[in-house]
Design a protein around this motif. Structure first.
Motif, PDB file in Angstrom:
ATOM      1  N   ARG A  88      15.727 -12.268  -0.322  1.00 32.04           N
ATOM      2  CA  ARG A  88      14.413 -11.653  -0.524  1.00 32.04           C
ATOM      3  C   ARG A  88      14.522 -10.436  -1.435  1.00 32.04           C
ATOM      4  N   THR A  89      15.622  -9.690  -1.376  1.00 29.37           N
ATOM      5  CA  THR A  89      15.777  -8.509  -2.222  1.00 29.37           C
ATOM      6  C   THR A  89      15.759  -8.892  -3.691  1.00 29.37           C
ATOM      7  N   GLU A  90      16.401  -9.987  -4.029  1.00 27.46           N
ATOM      8  CA  GLU A  90      16.417 -10.435  -5.417  1.00 27.46           C
ATOM      9  C   GLU A  90      15.006 -10.814  -5.870  1.00 27.46           C
ATOM     10  N   VAL A  91      14.276 -11.501  -5.022  1.00 24.94           N
ATOM     11  CA  VAL A  91      12.907 -11.898  -5.346  1.00 24.94           C
ATOM     12  C   VAL A  91      12.032 -10.652  -5.500  1.00 24.94           C
ATOM     13  N   LEU A  92      12.165  -9.702  -4.567  1.00 16.46           N
ATOM     14  CA  LEU A  92      11.393  -8.472  -4.652  1.00 16.46           C
ATOM     15  C   LEU A  92      11.732  -7.708  -5.927  1.00 16.46           C
ATOM     16  N   GLY A  93      13.017  -7.670  -6.283  1.00 19.20           N
ATOM     17  CA  GLY A  93      13.438  -6.978  -7.501  1.00 19.20           C
ATOM     18  C   GLY A  93      12.805  -7.568  -8.741  1.00 19.20           C
ATOM     19  N   LEU A  94      12.734  -8.888  -8.803  1.00 14.25           N
ATOM     20  CA  LEU A  94      12.097  -9.541  -9.951  1.00 14.25           C
ATOM     21  C   LEU A  94      10.601  -9.253  -9.990  1.00 14.25           C
ATOM     22  N   GLU A  95       9.959  -9.279  -8.823  1.00 19.40           N
ATOM     23  CA  GLU A  95       8.531  -8.968  -8.762  1.00 19.40           C
ATOM     24  C   GLU A  95       8.274  -7.531  -9.208  1.00 19.40           C
ATOM     25  N   LEU A  96       9.111  -6.612  -8.739  1.00 20.06           N
ATOM     26  CA  LEU A  96       8.934  -5.206  -9.093  1.00 20.06           C
ATOM     27  C   LEU A  96       9.200  -4.966 -10.577  1.00 20.06           C
ATOM     28  N   ALA A  97      10.188  -5.661 -11.134  1.00 16.11           N
ATOM     29  CA  ALA A  97      10.512  -5.490 -12.557  1.00 16.11           C
ATOM     30  C   ALA A  97       9.350  -5.932 -13.446  1.00 16.11           C
ATOM     31  N   CYS A  98       8.546  -6.865 -12.963  1.00 18.90           N
ATOM     32  CA  CYS A  98       7.404  -7.363 -13.745  1.00 18.90           C
ATOM     33  C   CYS A  98       6.114  -6.590 -13.463  1.00 18.90           C
ATOM     34  N   ASP A 127       3.379  -3.914 -13.668  1.00 17.65           N
ATOM     35  CA  ASP A 127       2.938  -2.931 -14.665  1.00 17.65           C
ATOM     36  C   ASP A 127       2.811  -1.530 -14.076  1.00 17.65           C
ATOM     37  N   HIS A 128       2.368  -1.435 -12.822  1.00 17.87           N
ATOM     38  CA  HIS A 128       2.125  -0.122 -12.233  1.00 17.87           C
ATOM     39  C   HIS A 128       3.409   0.677 -12.014  1.00 17.87           C
ATOM     40  N   LEU A 129       4.565   0.038 -12.053  1.00 17.55           N
ATOM     41  CA  LEU A 129       5.826   0.759 -11.896  1.00 17.55           C
ATOM     42  C   LEU A 129       6.330   1.355 -13.205  1.00 17.55           C
ATOM     43  N   ARG A 177       0.833  -1.201   0.000  1.00 15.29           N
ATOM     44  CA  ARG A 177       0.000   0.000   0.000  1.00 15.29           C
ATOM     45  C   ARG A 177       0.869   1.254   0.000  1.00 15.29           C
ATOM     46  N   ALA A 178       1.959   1.225   0.768  1.00 18.38           N
ATOM     47  CA  ALA A 178       2.880   2.363   0.789  1.00 18.38           C
ATOM     48  C   ALA A 178       3.513   2.565  -0.582  1.00 18.38           C
ATOM     49  N   LEU A 179       3.873   1.476  -1.253  1.00 12.93           N
ATOM     50  CA  LEU A 179       4.449   1.565  -2.592  1.00 12.93           C
ATOM     51  C   LEU A 179       3.460   2.174  -3.576  1.00 12.93           C
ATOM     52  N   ALA A 180       2.211   1.747  -3.509  1.00  6.85           N
ATOM     53  CA  ALA A 180       1.188   2.298  -4.403  1.00  6.85           C
ATOM     54  C   ALA A 180       1.030   3.809  -4.187  1.00  6.85           C
ATOM     55  N   TYR A 181       1.017   4.231  -2.933  1.00  8.33           N
ATOM     56  CA  TYR A 181       0.898   5.659  -2.633  1.00  8.33           C
ATOM     57  C   TYR A 181       2.133   6.409  -3.126  1.00  8.33           C
ATOM     58  N   ALA A 182       3.322   5.834  -2.897  1.00 10.40           N
ATOM     59  CA  ALA A 182       4.571   6.478  -3.309  1.00 10.40           C
ATOM     60  C   ALA A 182       4.661   6.603  -4.823  1.00 10.40           C
ATOM     61  N   ILE A 183       4.152   5.612  -5.557  1.00 11.94           N
ATOM     62  CA  ILE A 183       4.141   5.693  -7.021  1.00 11.94           C
ATOM     63  C   ILE A 183       3.309   6.891  -7.460  1.00 11.94           C
ATOM     64  N   GLY A 184       2.129   7.036  -6.881  1.00 10.82           N
ATOM     65  CA  GLY A 184       1.276   8.185  -7.218  1.00 10.82           C
ATOM     66  C   GLY A 184       1.930   9.501  -6.842  1.00 10.82           C
ATOM     67  N   MET A 185       2.575   9.527  -5.696  1.00 14.19           N
ATOM     68  CA  MET A 185       3.256  10.742  -5.241  1.00 14.19           C
ATOM     69  C   MET A 185       4.397  11.113  -6.187  1.00 14.19           C
ATOM     70  N   ALA A 186       5.192  10.122  -6.601  1.00 18.79           N
ATOM     71  CA  ALA A 186       6.302  10.375  -7.524  1.00 18.79           C
ATOM     72  C   ALA A 186       5.770  10.802  -8.893  1.00 18.79           C
TER      73      ALA A 186
END
Length: 173
Positions: free
Chosen positions: A97-107, A109-111, A52-61
């Motif tokens: 976990r950082t590597e897994v998170l990075g792969l999830e984030l790279a895929c 769409d909202h980013l 949820r924080a990431l979603a808000y931060a995306i909108g803020m950025a």
């Protein structure tokens, strides 16, 4: 432009060495990408509140036309947990976990709407988020709220960060 940053294992050793010599830490720490100066820092660990924080931060950025600096703080445990010795010495625990998170984030769409990077750190979550915010001269730090027993006993990350940060902290419930 979207991307992510994974430090090499040598960087993890350098993080541990920096605690012993703070002056060397400033010299060895890489300079941050100017494209992300005055961006939005968000703490992310894959939990529901951090999503949820990431979603808000995306909108803020997106609204401010700035970059997004996603920070994952890897686990570090004091050796006193195992050895019972004083003073406490911190040991890096392998955190894939950082590597897994990075792969999830790279895929994700909202980013694709904003430029972003993933930064891995080790240590105290509050300190590392504030440190990344200082390095990038961030306009704000966004974190999710902590729920549960651990937050009640030790204090929430959001509460501790809001008390000590030198920039605005946005806490998303």
């Amino acid at each position: 432009m979207a991307g992510h940053e994974f430090p090499e294992p040598a960087d993890r050793k350098r993080v541990a060495d920096q605690a012993a010599n703070p002056e060397a830490a400033e010299e060895t720490r890489h300079s941050c990408d100017p494209a992300f100066q005055h961006g939005v820092v968000v703490g992310f660990d894959g939990s529901t509140s951090s999503e949820r924080a990431l979603a808000y931060a995306i909108g803020m950025a997106r609204r401010s036309g700035s970059g997004l600096i996603i920070v994952h703080v890897a686990n570090r445990l004091p050796t006193t947990v195992w050895a019972g010795c004083e003073p406490p010495v911190f040991v890096d625990v392998p955190d894939h976990r950082t590597e897994v998170l990075g792969l999830e984030l790279a895929c994700a769409d909202h980013l694709s709407e904003v430029p972003w990077i993933l930064v891995e750190r080790g240590g105290d979550i509050c300190h590392e988020l504030e440190e990344v915010g200082r390095e990038y001269a961030a306009d704000a730090i966004v974190v999710g709220s902590t729920h549960g027993l651990v937050g009640r006993i030790f204090g929430s990350v959001a509460g501790r960060l809001a008390r000590r940060a030198q920039r605005p902290v946005v806490v998303i419930p």
